[in-house]
Design an enzyme around this catalytic site. Sequence first.
Site, mmCIF file in Angstrom:
data_model
loop_
_atom_site.group_PDB
_atom_site.id
_atom_site.type_symbol
_atom_site.label_atom_id
_atom_site.label_comp_id
_atom_site.label_asym_id
_atom_site.label_seq_id
_atom_site.Cartn_x
_atom_site.Cartn_y
_atom_site.Cartn_z
ATOM 1 N N GLU A 316 0.820 -1.205 0.000
ATOM 2 C CA GLU A 316 0.000 0.000 0.000
ATOM 3 C C GLU A 316 0.858 1.261 0.000
ATOM 4 O OE1 GLU A 316 -3.897 1.949 2.260
ATOM 5 O OE2 GLU A 316 -2.837 0.253 3.188
ATOM 6 N N LYS A 337 -6.171 1.424 12.377
ATOM 7 C CA LYS A 337 -6.298 0.028 12.813
ATOM 8 C C LYS A 337 -5.319 -0.295 13.928
ATOM 9 C CE LYS A 337 -8.155 -2.193 8.624
ATOM 10 N NZ LYS A 337 -8.186 -1.066 7.671
ATOM 11 N N HIS A 342 -8.871 -4.514 13.236
ATOM 12 C CA HIS A 342 -9.467 -4.613 11.893
ATOM 13 C C HIS A 342 -10.929 -5.035 12.032
ATOM 14 C CE1 HIS A 342 -10.144 -5.076 7.794
ATOM 15 N NE2 HIS A 342 -9.140 -5.853 7.427
ATOM 16 N N PHE A 403 -10.322 -9.150 1.140
ATOM 17 C CA PHE A 403 -10.067 -10.480 0.606
ATOM 18 C C PHE A 403 -10.874 -10.662 -0.686
ATOM 19 C CE2 PHE A 403 -8.935 -12.949 4.764
ATOM 20 C CZ PHE A 403 -7.749 -12.246 4.845
#
Length: 417
Positions: A316, A337, A342, A403
């Site tokens: 990222e 986070k 999360h 995901f």
Amino acid sequence: MPFKRAVITGLGAVTPIGNNINEFWGNLISGTSGAAPIKHFDASKFKTQFACEVKSFKAEDHFGRKELRKLDLFSQYALVASSEAVSNSQLNLDKVNLDRCGVIWGSGIGGLNTFYNEVTEYAKGDGTPRFNPFFIPKMISDIASGHISMKFGFRGINFTTVSACASSTNAFIDAFNYIRLNKADVFVVGGSEAAVNQAGIGGFNALRALSTRNDTPQTASRPFDVSRDGFVLGEGSGSVVLEELDHALARGATIYAEVVGGGMSADAYHLTAPHPEATGAKSVMRLALEDAEIDPSKIDYINVHGTSTPLGDIVEVKAIQEIFKDHAYKLNISSTKSMTGHLLGAAGAIEGIASILAVKNDIIPPTINNETVDPEIDSKLNLTLNKSQNKQVNYALSNTFGFGGHNASVIFKKFEQ
């Protein structure tokens, strides 16, 4: 027909670091960790024995016994956060067109507690099917948006986005698009998740996705740190009232920020791992900037997906450097986070709220628990390590990657009439 404008007029939160907006924001900017040993169940046999659980939440303070029979925990969180958001917006339900008020909600998993409990009880029995009549409507992911609409009488657009960790950012973007196309006046938007149970912890442990820093759980979520070993599972809900600008101005609403752009993309690469060349991450940020019609140099703050996983954090950051070039060194980056854990499908909701409040208050929440920045991450970047920073924030971008390769980015702007 020119696009309508969409603004944020109400906020609500139930999180591991506060069960309302003021508590959440106060603990966020002070760098409070929400991680602790798990209390929802006996986790002593699990590889990971801690999580970012919601604390001091008493369902009976909000719901009657008959209501609770119909509500999984993720729906309870959704209703409490949305009630705060609607109250915070000071929306008069008697004076709005309820046919143009909707709900778009995000949840990656939905009623996992209900599913786990019902199937476990069945497995203990003699094979005779004895299931709660509310088993299915408690479990399905879309049911939270249904409950919210019934609570407030909203008869407009109503659905749930399911895109793993990008779910509630997708909800933001969908609601934004419907408002600017003049399909609605008001939305309750957000996400909720309640997956801290045996199935949730066990499943993510099997994926080797969770931190196993059981001796020091408060410091386990450590994005960008060289010793990070996985994410910390969180739970809760974030909710906002998103409103068409003229509608908000006509009733004298307080406006926190404006939504000005959103991007969505797919990695098309792997079930759980990010694309090694950050193809989807770069694309989604570029698309959000193009949608907002702004130059990358306008962004002051990026609330990154930043899960504290070995692969994801590096990919990222490198994507940000490619998109923002030299400006990457002038903006602030942080991963909230590190404090909330999360929240899966609700991550985009509470991180969107963190970004909105950064724009509103000109304060950047920190990335806590960082001792040594991973040498693969450029140390010249401002990762807002360990302490919040005061800075004028005119534009903030929030990233969420899920995901399955689902990517979503949304841009918030300081409101100017």
